[in-house]
Write an enzyme that holds these catalytic residues in place. Sequence first.
Site, PDB file in Angstrom:
ATOM      1  N   SER A 198      -5.451   2.153  -0.612  1.00  0.00           N
ATOM      2  CA  SER A 198      -5.838   3.117  -1.629  1.00  0.00           C
ATOM      3  C   SER A 198      -7.322   3.448  -1.492  1.00  0.00           C
ATOM      4  CB  SER A 198      -5.473   2.593  -3.017  1.00  0.00           C
ATOM      5  OG  SER A 198      -5.537   3.614  -3.973  1.00  0.00           O
ATOM      6  N   GLU A 328       4.791   7.503  -3.514  1.00  0.00           N
ATOM      7  CA  GLU A 328       3.436   7.196  -3.971  1.00  0.00           C
ATOM      8  C   GLU A 328       3.211   7.524  -5.447  1.00  0.00           C
ATOM      9  OE1 GLU A 328       1.012   5.698  -2.489  1.00  0.00           O
ATOM     10  OE2 GLU A 328       1.115   6.024  -0.328  1.00  0.00           O
ATOM     11  N   HIS A 425       3.217   3.524  -4.801  1.00  0.00           N
ATOM     12  CA  HIS A 425       1.873   3.205  -4.343  1.00  0.00           C
ATOM     13  C   HIS A 425       1.623   1.696  -4.374  1.00  0.00           C
ATOM     14  CE1 HIS A 425      -2.277   4.103  -3.444  1.00  0.00           C
ATOM     15  NE2 HIS A 425      -2.700   3.434  -4.491  1.00  0.00           N
TER      16      HIS A 425
END
Length: 513
Positions: A198, A328, A425
């Site tokens: 990330s 995600e 995610h």
Amino acid sequence: MHERIVRVTTRSGVVEGFTRDGVNRWRSIPYAEAPVGPLRLRAPQPVRPWSGVRHCHAFAACAPQQRMYTAVGLGRYQPTSEDCLTLNITAPEHPGEHADGGPLPVMVFIHGGALILGSSATRIYDGASMARRGSILVSMNYRLGALGCLDLSSLGTAEHPIDSNLYLRDIVLALQWVRDNIAAFGGDPDNVTVFGESAGAGAVVSLLAVPAAKGLFRQAIAESPPAGMTRSREVAAIIAEKFAALLGARPADAAHALMAATPAELVNAVDALAAVPTLNTYGAFAVGPAYGTHDGVEDDILPQHPREAMRSGSAHPVPLIIGNNADEGRLFTRVLPLLPTTENRIEALLAGSGAATRDRIIEAYPDYPAPKACVRIGGDFTFASSLWEVVEARAAAPGPHLPTYVYRYDYAPRPLHWSGLGATHATELFAVFDVFETRVGAALTLAGDRKSARRVSRNVQTHWREFARTGAPGADWPMYTADERAVLVFDRRTRVEIDPHSARRDAWTAFTN
């Protein structure tokens, strides 16, 4: 549980850690002086040597952030402090068993958290599994929010100078510490892989364009790097003025206000900045790296946008693994609603891109504006578009082809599918750090997924480990090129797909360019 003490002499002094279950651990080794007092908002300074033995058995403070993000257990929270520039090392107890007596490959992890939260002490980042398989894991803290990731350098004065891109400077100094000291822990300073997830993956992408990072790593892995966090220094200066106003300061008085504010006040002001209605005019997020020049002075840390550095061939030509997850955006419909995952927010996002670009993007999602399509758009805008930007820029670079390996992580055990999260995610971290072998992972695989989870974890870890060792993840993973856009899909049946989602890729490439 039996533990024994283990000590290592670094250039700064002796550090004492502990050995448990065949793994050596050192926690919260300082790599920089505490960035407090006159060092607040300044480039990090190397830690001064100490005398005696420094006990590194427990995690110390993480960077200032909202308290709710620092939970380490029921009713327990990690302390926060500006004095947070530390790193952790996890290594096998007997490194010679893994490398014929030679030094081991080193993997340096940069945590995520939107550049406003996170800690290297997060339990999921435990490196024991990597160490047992013959690598050394280093994880680090860096300054977050206004103290590190919001470029306020335009507000500096002769009395209170402010440096740019502080968190990138922190990471570079940590990598220099690794270069200078990791051999004492059994690691190879000439074979360092930097990897992150990330916002940490975004830092990895930025490092490819940071001149000071040259030679500090040989490979890089970016897991779901975000888009919309990089801006010119001119735009950063506008955002800095807005931030100063939230502190009740004029630009001329801002430096003094920044030095006088408490960490909590700065954290709260960053949260308020994110809610400023006109902020999306200047980018998706307030925090992030700034590149280029301001008032005629070029930034010494990030002279160019990483995309342009890659296209021109001036970025570091290291092998790269980069990828994202199939779902995600779903996480952000439950927590941290930062992504544009509703029709109103998507239309606001695309309003300034022109009718042709807007229509092209919407046409790539035939079910729009159905909720699932909106979530998919939000995920692609924030993560997939960044991936496509990087790989296409590297493919277009002059000279020899840069080894680039692209993945998509599709695997999710049944409970994640039933919850509506899927392969959302950060879930690839379960495989990377072997979380499925822990109690948390066991709970996720109770519905009959234990074998498949173990298989996917072994697959991911084998590729990451081989990449860290040799610079190539294995013969079954073809390179990504402009002629054949190969993507390795990690799932119950791992496979290679050629240019999946090409219409979406084309549409977002037009948007980011």
